[in-house]
Write an enzyme that holds these catalytic residues in place. Structure first.
Site, mmCIF file in Angstrom:
data_model
loop_
_atom_site.group_PDB
_atom_site.id
_atom_site.type_symbol
_atom_site.label_atom_id
_atom_site.label_comp_id
_atom_site.label_asym_id
_atom_site.label_seq_id
_atom_site.Cartn_x
_atom_site.Cartn_y
_atom_site.Cartn_z
ATOM 1 N N ASP A 182 0.819 -1.211 0.000
ATOM 2 C CA ASP A 182 0.000 0.000 0.000
ATOM 3 C C ASP A 182 0.857 1.268 0.000
ATOM 4 O O ASP A 182 0.641 2.177 -0.804
ATOM 5 C CB ASP A 182 -0.937 0.007 1.210
ATOM 6 C CG ASP A 182 -1.969 -1.109 1.172
ATOM 7 O OD1 ASP A 182 -2.303 -1.566 0.068
ATOM 8 O OD2 ASP A 182 -2.438 -1.519 2.245
ATOM 9 N N GLU A 221 -9.144 -2.270 3.929
ATOM 10 C CA GLU A 221 -8.905 -1.787 5.288
ATOM 11 C C GLU A 221 -10.079 -0.946 5.779
ATOM 12 O O GLU A 221 -10.449 -1.011 6.958
ATOM 13 C CB GLU A 221 -7.614 -0.976 5.348
ATOM 14 C CG GLU A 221 -6.360 -1.816 5.200
ATOM 15 C CD GLU A 221 -5.080 -1.011 5.326
ATOM 16 O OE1 GLU A 221 -4.011 -1.637 5.411
ATOM 17 O OE2 GLU A 221 -5.151 0.233 5.340
#
Length: 275
Positions: free
Chosen positions: A56, A172
């Protein structure tokens, strides 16, 4: 899957702005343009992001560097400040360095958050705060680490006239798998709406190192559980989370875990409540 479950799944996917499929290069262009426009429109000509060595931050970091280069092509003096924010010695430091090499940021700044994090915890305990056990203490310290990292990034952004870039993506966000006012705090979130696999696909299109693109995700916040895999902490796999996000059926156990976690962590995705 029952119709009411399908409807609930669809509502969640729409709320998180997930697309079932993407063109990685189109997403790269759109998200780089987004970051570039934000700098030009706000007059804040710096981007700041902590680089951990995970996919990420590797992808978001490269998008940020491309964005400041695009801004400079338009006559704006923009810079990207990549930050290393270890707690003492990071066990996968080699991956973080590989990510920095790939990203090729304008500047790299390093701050060890261990002294400040430990000092805050010690001060809390001296002030009377008690914990149930060592695991509880370690969990609280993990959140302190995440918030110290964000304090540090905002200090740099304030000093350099910039904005903080976040790494939150749809997987997430769905699971509330971030620290409130820690890694969940940022000015710009260029990975919004992407599944974990879509982030990996963009990483591949950017020609990020394969090892980093496929790396087992870990938040690595708890000292007693170093490099604990996200999927163990979450109780479901990223494949199941991604399947849910793109509207595919998942097992009853995965569906229940995902929806209950989404509802329990709703406060993380909202502004503070007011009367």
């Amino acid at each position: 899957m029952a119709n009411d479950q399908q409807a609930q799944q669809q509502r969640i996917c729409e709320a998180l702005a997930v697309k079932a499929s993407i063109d990685p290069q189109q997403e790269i262009d759109a998200r780089v343009d987004f970051l570039c426009r934000q700098m030009i429109e706000t007059g804040q000509h710096g981007l700041v992001l902590g680089i951990s060595g995970g996919v990420d931050s590797t992808v978001a970091g490269r998008l940020a560097q491309l964005a400041v280069e695009k801004a400079r092509d338009q006559g704006v003096e923009a810079r990207f400040y990549a930050m290393r924010l270890p707690y003492g010695e990071q066990k996968d430091e080699d991956d973080a360095q590989k990510a920095l090499t790939f990203i090729a940021p304008d500047e790299v700044l390093t701050t060890d958050v261990k002294p400040a994090s430990d000092a805050l915890l010690a001060s809390l305990e001296q002030g009377g705060l008690a914990f149930r056990d060592a695991g509880h203490r370690d969990f609280v310290l993990g959140n302190i680490k995440a918030r110290e990292r964000m304090v540090t990034q905002y200090a740099v952004a304030g000093a350099m006239g910039g904005m903080v870039v976040g790494t939150d993506q749809a997987a997430e966000a769905l699971m509330g798998f971030f620290t409130k006012y820690g890694d969940g705090a940022c000015d710009l979130a260029p990975l919004t709406g992407l599944t974990k696999q879509q982030v990996r696909d963009i990483g591949t299109a950017l020609e990020a190192p394969t090892h980093l693109v496929k790396k087992l995700p870990t938040a690595d916040l708890e000292s007693l559980k170093p490099l604990l895999a996200d999927e163990i902490a979450l109780g479901v796999t990223y494949d199941e989370i991604d399947a849910f996000l793109i509207g595919h059926p998942v097992s009853e156990q995965a569906f229940t875990t995902i929806v209950q976690t989404y509802e329990r962590t709703e406060h993380k995705r909202q502004l503070p409540k007011a009367p």
